[in-house]
Design a protein around this motif. Structure first.
Motif, PDB file in Angstrom:
ATOM      1  N   LYS A   1       6.691  70.960  42.109  1.00  0.00           N
ATOM      2  CA  LYS A   1       7.050  69.793  41.311  1.00  0.00           C
ATOM      3  C   LYS A   1       8.227  70.083  40.393  1.00  0.00           C
ATOM      4  CE  LYS A   1       3.003  69.355  39.558  1.00  0.00           C
ATOM      5  NZ  LYS A   1       1.888  68.860  38.730  1.00  0.00           N
ATOM      6  N   VAL A   2       8.348  71.333  39.944  1.00  0.00           N
ATOM      7  CA  VAL A   2       9.328  71.653  38.921  1.00  0.00           C
ATOM      8  C   VAL A   2      10.601  72.262  39.511  1.00  0.00           C
ATOM      9  CG1 VAL A   2       9.743  72.989  36.821  1.00  0.00           C
ATOM     10  CG2 VAL A   2       7.473  72.024  37.270  1.00  0.00           C
ATOM     11  N   HIS A   3      10.443  73.171  40.471  1.00  0.00           N
ATOM     12  CA  HIS A   3      11.570  73.997  40.890  1.00  0.00           C
ATOM     13  C   HIS A   3      12.186  73.589  42.222  1.00  0.00           C
ATOM     14  CE1 HIS A   3      10.586  76.736  37.654  1.00  0.00           C
ATOM     15  NE2 HIS A   3       9.350  76.815  38.107  1.00  0.00           N
ATOM     16  N   LEU A   4      11.510  72.772  42.988  1.00  0.00           N
ATOM     17  CA  LEU A   4      11.868  72.697  44.392  1.00  0.00           C
ATOM     18  C   LEU A   4      12.458  71.344  44.785  1.00  0.00           C
ATOM     19  CD1 LEU A   4       8.616  74.473  45.480  1.00  0.00           C
ATOM     20  CD2 LEU A   4      10.833  75.485  45.014  1.00  0.00           C
ATOM     21  N   ARG A   5      13.105  71.348  45.954  1.00  0.00           N
ATOM     22  CA  ARG A   5      13.879  70.199  46.402  1.00  0.00           C
ATOM     23  C   ARG A   5      13.286  69.597  47.652  1.00  0.00           C
ATOM     24  NH1 ARG A   5      18.818  69.522  44.140  1.00  0.00           N
ATOM     25  NH2 ARG A   5      20.099  68.171  45.360  1.00  0.00           N
ATOM     26  N   TRP A   6      13.125  68.289  47.672  1.00  0.00           N
ATOM     27  CA  TRP A   6      12.585  67.600  48.843  1.00  0.00           C
ATOM     28  C   TRP A   6      13.726  66.878  49.559  1.00  0.00           C
ATOM     29  CZ3 TRP A   6       7.015  66.554  49.327  1.00  0.00           C
ATOM     30  CH2 TRP A   6       6.263  67.106  48.285  1.00  0.00           C
ATOM     31  N   ARG A   7      13.653  66.849  50.870  1.00  0.00           N
ATOM     32  CA  ARG A   7      14.464  65.878  51.622  1.00  0.00           C
ATOM     33  C   ARG A   7      13.706  64.566  51.539  1.00  0.00           C
ATOM     34  NH1 ARG A   7      18.111  67.869  55.209  1.00  0.00           N
ATOM     35  NH2 ARG A   7      18.935  65.750  55.058  1.00  0.00           N
ATOM     36  N   THR A   8      14.370  63.496  51.188  1.00  0.00           N
ATOM     37  CA  THR A   8      13.658  62.254  50.905  1.00  0.00           C
ATOM     38  C   THR A   8      13.992  61.155  51.898  1.00  0.00           C
ATOM     39  OG1 THR A   8      15.404  61.706  49.342  1.00  0.00           O
ATOM     40  CG2 THR A   8      13.411  62.685  48.441  1.00  0.00           C
ATOM     41  N   ALA A   9      13.016  60.310  52.132  1.00  0.00           N
ATOM     42  CA  ALA A   9      13.195  59.160  53.017  1.00  0.00           C
ATOM     43  C   ALA A   9      12.559  57.950  52.351  1.00  0.00           C
ATOM     44  CB  ALA A   9      12.547  59.407  54.372  1.00  0.00           C
ATOM     45  N   LEU A  10      13.055  56.783  52.682  1.00  0.00           N
ATOM     46  CA  LEU A  10      12.586  55.546  52.062  1.00  0.00           C
ATOM     47  C   LEU A  10      11.991  54.634  53.114  1.00  0.00           C
ATOM     48  CD1 LEU A  10      12.529  53.542  49.622  1.00  0.00           C
ATOM     49  CD2 LEU A  10      14.735  52.722  50.430  1.00  0.00           C
ATOM     50  N   ILE A  11      10.781  54.164  52.871  1.00  0.00           N
ATOM     51  CA  ILE A  11      10.175  53.138  53.707  1.00  0.00           C
ATOM     52  C   ILE A  11      10.583  51.783  53.136  1.00  0.00           C
ATOM     53  CG2 ILE A  11       8.028  52.210  54.622  1.00  0.00           C
ATOM     54  CD1 ILE A  11       8.454  55.046  55.496  1.00  0.00           C
ATOM     55  N   CYS A  12      11.306  50.991  53.909  1.00  0.00           N
ATOM     56  CA  CYS A  12      11.812  49.702  53.418  1.00  0.00           C
ATOM     57  C   CYS A  12      11.419  48.617  54.413  1.00  0.00           C
ATOM     58  CB  CYS A  12      13.327  49.764  53.228  1.00  0.00           C
ATOM     59  SG  CYS A  12      14.026  48.329  52.386  1.00  0.00           S
ATOM     60  N   ARG A  13      10.307  47.977  54.152  1.00  0.00           N
ATOM     61  CA  ARG A  13       9.733  47.004  55.080  1.00  0.00           C
ATOM     62  C   ARG A  13      10.649  45.790  55.271  1.00  0.00           C
ATOM     63  NH1 ARG A  13       4.164  46.162  56.714  1.00  0.00           N
ATOM     64  NH2 ARG A  13       4.185  44.464  58.196  1.00  0.00           N
ATOM     65  N   GLU A  14      11.379  45.420  54.223  1.00  0.00           N
ATOM     66  CA  GLU A  14      12.209  44.218  54.301  1.00  0.00           C
ATOM     67  C   GLU A  14      13.356  44.342  55.299  1.00  0.00           C
ATOM     68  OE1 GLU A  14      11.327  46.018  51.549  1.00  0.00           O
ATOM     69  OE2 GLU A  14      12.018  44.924  49.796  1.00  0.00           O
ATOM     70  N   LEU A  15      13.658  45.583  55.719  1.00  0.00           N
ATOM     71  CA  LEU A  15      14.764  45.775  56.655  1.00  0.00           C
ATOM     72  C   LEU A  15      14.563  44.997  57.949  1.00  0.00           C
ATOM     73  CD1 LEU A  15      15.695  49.559  56.398  1.00  0.00           C
ATOM     74  CD2 LEU A  15      17.080  47.604  55.743  1.00  0.00           C
ATOM     75  N   GLU A  16      13.315  44.840  58.351  1.00  0.00           N
ATOM     76  CA  GLU A  16      13.051  44.124  59.593  1.00  0.00           C
ATOM     77  C   GLU A  16      13.535  42.682  59.501  1.00  0.00           C
ATOM     78  OE1 GLU A  16       9.392  43.563  62.791  1.00  0.00           O
ATOM     79  OE2 GLU A  16       9.121  44.741  60.962  1.00  0.00           O
ATOM     80  N   ASP A  17      13.224  42.018  58.389  1.00  0.00           N
ATOM     81  CA  ASP A  17      13.680  40.639  58.200  1.00  0.00           C
ATOM     82  C   ASP A  17      15.189  40.575  58.014  1.00  0.00           C
ATOM     83  OD1 ASP A  17      11.098  39.675  58.386  1.00  0.00           O
ATOM     84  OD2 ASP A  17      10.745  39.781  56.229  1.00  0.00           O
ATOM     85  N   GLU A  18      15.745  41.545  57.271  1.00  0.00           N
ATOM     86  CA  GLU A  18      17.192  41.535  57.055  1.00  0.00           C
ATOM     87  C   GLU A  18      17.935  41.756  58.366  1.00  0.00           C
ATOM     88  OE1 GLU A  18      19.186  42.645  53.616  1.00  0.00           O
ATOM     89  OE2 GLU A  18      20.417  44.178  54.579  1.00  0.00           O
ATOM     90  N   TYR A  19      17.433  42.664  59.180  1.00  0.00           N
ATOM     91  CA  TYR A  19      18.075  42.929  60.466  1.00  0.00           C
ATOM     92  C   TYR A  19      18.112  41.663  61.317  1.00  0.00           C
ATOM     93  CZ  TYR A  19      19.188  45.368  64.822  1.00  0.00           C
ATOM     94  OH  TYR A  19      19.786  45.781  65.982  1.00  0.00           O
ATOM     95  N   SER A  20      16.980  40.975  61.387  1.00  0.00           N
ATOM     96  CA  SER A  20      16.920  39.735  62.173  1.00  0.00           C
ATOM     97  C   SER A  20      17.857  38.679  61.602  1.00  0.00           C
ATOM     98  CB  SER A  20      15.490  39.197  62.192  1.00  0.00           C
ATOM     99  OG  SER A  20      14.609  40.127  62.783  1.00  0.00           O
ATOM    100  N   ALA A  21      17.923  38.593  60.273  1.00  0.00           N
ATOM    101  CA  ALA A  21      18.809  37.612  59.638  1.00  0.00           C
ATOM    102  C   ALA A  21      20.277  37.944  59.919  1.00  0.00           C
ATOM    103  CB  ALA A  21      18.552  37.571  58.132  1.00  0.00           C
TER     104      ALA A  21
END
Length: 595
Positions: A414-434
């Motif tokens: 939690k203090v010293h280390l680095r994560w590779r991060t990813a985002l779950i974005c549900r709205e992308l499905e609607d935006e893609y279709s739009a």
């Protein structure tokens, strides 16, 4: 064997303890070798924290034909990604013996074609097709999933997607009940999720909701529930930047949990402007009003009525994804260690995960069987920034005992280390279709803008010629200098009328761009026709942003697409001209040498 469970000290007094669930597999231990961790989550309400973990990775070496690259022998590939976890061939034979003779370019071309045909035959989308799917994974930075040893997940709006209208609607109802009890006028108000999208920013000083571009310039704004004109936005904000570091003024709505609060606040701004709020509530301004709404919503969450209602009828509030548990099972069976780190409490997590996962897992598996560690009541983002003692849950009712053996991976990572991060974005499905449905309209709009640019360029050149003539100087070219005054003036007048008419056509089309996604705010990822939204700039800091994992294997190599720059179009323009010139030269050569 039932899962063992643990928790912390400052937490015990506040009932906000960090609770650790451990399966019988040894929890990751601190060791010199390095393990890369990916953390998949919805964006936190405050600044994103990236961490890196150093811990023991036990890699089982395969024998026979294949072997997996262990951490001690890992190298870096041509894109700087670790080769740890790559599959190697141990045959000790030449390429020719397996039918791979010839230049690699030709071999690869044929193999790629065959692979594409076989993928289609198997009904599996190829990487390029998946990239253009509304349920795809979009890569901002290259990520070799093979080298990821541990994957951490958030729960709310990540592993579990709520029906926004139902969940946030009930949160809104409880918030309004609390506001009514506090003396605020809430009669006649109803939850309207279309008022707000993720990525907007509340201006607590002005009672506005704004959409900013990637630089922080305000592009659209709403005061109360009334959208402001482009001119009014310009007058109010001008060149002022939205600075999220100034938390006393700006509140970034980067989670769907913000929807109910923002709707309630904007509606109460209307009541405040109408003078409907009683004076005995104290001297309120827009900031004070925001605090009052926040307090009312906080009570709705803390008092537990909202979550109790959701737990009693989860089917009304949750939209389970049958593919998701299977995708996590693939990751686990591929040797990934899976973590769940959630701010939700023990009982809520158990109930909701059981509802959303268990029925889709094979062989009577439970959702707990997927995770090597489950941490509840984590109090993120503080969890990633501070270290607290842990407690272990020892009964199904949630009784706890001190966990005297602190697990260093939990506190140190939690203090010293680095994560590779990813985002779950549900709205992308609607935006893609739009976006797909808007292609024709956007193409028409871009064509009109390009026409105005060409007409405008000629107008500017003739205007400069007129300016030079008025000063007794020649125009830029001989032809422009030879134009008589009448011809020059009439041409400028005609071009000006054309541009004005184009403006009348373009302006409403620009205003309505993105209305298929949201009629007030347009697309989630864009601010105007050309630029990215402030939210999209935040999303780009994640390695990947995701809709669904099932179409991707746990061994996927996510390669970032080329990022376009402003001067790229000019390079392409010259390249086309060079190709055209070369083609002409070839034609002349052919004519000169008819043999």
């Amino acid at each position: 064997m039932a899962a063992k469970i643990t928790t912390t000290a400052s937490a015990a007094a506040t009932h906000e303890s960090v609770i650790l669930w451990r399966r019988r597999i040894n929890v990751l231990l601190l060791r010199p070798s390095s393990v890369t961790i990916a953390y998949f989550h919805a964006p936190p309400a405050t600044t994103m924290v990236k961490l890196k973990m150093t811990c023991l990775c036990v890699t089982k070496e395969n024998t026979g034909i294949f072997s997996v690259t262990p951490p001690s022998e890992a190298d870096f590939d041509y894109l700087g990604q670790s080769t740890k976890g790559d599959l190697n061939l141990n045959l000790g034979i030449d390429d020719g013996e397996v039918g791979l003779e010839g230049p690699i370019e030709e071999v690869a071309r044929m193999e790629a074609q065959e692979a594409e045909h076989l993928l289609n035959h198997l009904g599996i989308p190829d990487p390029f097709s998946a990239r253009y799917s509304p349920r795809g994974i979009f890569c901002s930075r290259t990520l070799n999933l093979r080298s990821i040893s541990v994957i951490g997940y958030d729960m709310d709006y990540t592993l579990m997607h709520y029906n926004v209208m139902a969940w946030e609607g009930r949160a809104y109802d409880y918030c309004m009940d609390n506001l009514r009890n506090m003396g605020f006028p809430v009669e006649g108000l109803a939850f309207d999720p279309e008022l707000v999208i993720r990525g907007l920013v509340i201006d607590k000083e002005k009672g506005n909701l704004v959409k900013a571009d990637r630089f922080g310039y305000v592009k659209r704004a709403m005061h109360g529930t009334r959208m402001l004109s482009t001119q009014r936005v310009s007058e109010m904000y001008g060149r002022e930047l939205v600075d999220l570091r100034k938390e006393s003024r700006w509140e970034f709505l980067n989670t769907l949990f913000s929807v109910s609060e923002a709707v309630a606040y904007m509606q109460m701004v209307d009541r405040y402007d109408e003078g409907a709020i009683a004076a005995d509530l104290g001297p309120l301004d827009y900031k004070g009003l925001y605090k009052a709404v926040g307090k009312a919503l906080f009570r709705a969450h803390v008092e537990g009525q909202l979550k109790s209602e959701i737990m009693s009828k989860p089917e009304l509030f949750v939209e389970p994804d049958p593919e998701l548990p299977l995708a996590l099972l693939d990751q686990k069976e591929a040797g990934k260690r899976l973590l769940l780190i959630t701010n939700s409490d023990y009982h809520y997590t158990e109930k909701m995960m059981q509802h959303s996962f268990n029925r889709f897992l094979p062989n009577d598996m439970s959702w707990r069987d997927l995770f090597d560690m489950v941490i509840v009541s984590a109090r993120k983002p503080e969890f990633f920034q501070m270290s607290h003692p842990m407690y272990e849950v020892v009964t199904g009712e949630g009784l706890m005992r001190p966990c005297f053996k602190a697990h260093p991976d939990v506190s140190q990572s939690k203090v010293h280390l680095r994560w590779r991060t990813a985002l779950i974005c549900r709205e992308l499905e609607d935006e893609y279709s739009a976006l797909v449905r808007s292609r024709g309209r956007r193409a028409t709009l871009i064509e009109l803008i390009n026409q105005k640019e060409v007409v405008g360029d000629l107008f500017n050149q003739l205007r400069l010629a007129l300016q030079r003539r008025s000063k007794g100087r020649p125009a830029q070219t001989l032809a422009a200098t030879r134009m008589d005054d009448k011809e020059l003036t009439e041409s400028i007048q005609k071009l000006l009328i054309v541009m004005q008419r184009l403006d009348h056509k373009i302006a409403p089309m620009m205003e309505s761009d993105g209305e298929l996604f949201n009629r007030r705010w347009g697309f989630l990822s864009r601010a105007g026709l050309w630029d990215k939204s402030h939210l999209m700039r935040q999303i780009e800091k994640y390695a990947i942003y995701v809709k669904s994992f099932l179409h991707y294997t746990p061994f996927m190599y996510f390669r970032a697409q080329e990022q376009s720059l402003a001067h790229d179009t000019y390079s392409f323009h010259h390249l086309k001209h060079d190709d055209s010139a070369e083609h002409k030269n070839n034609e002349f050569s052919f004519l000169d040498n008819p043999s």
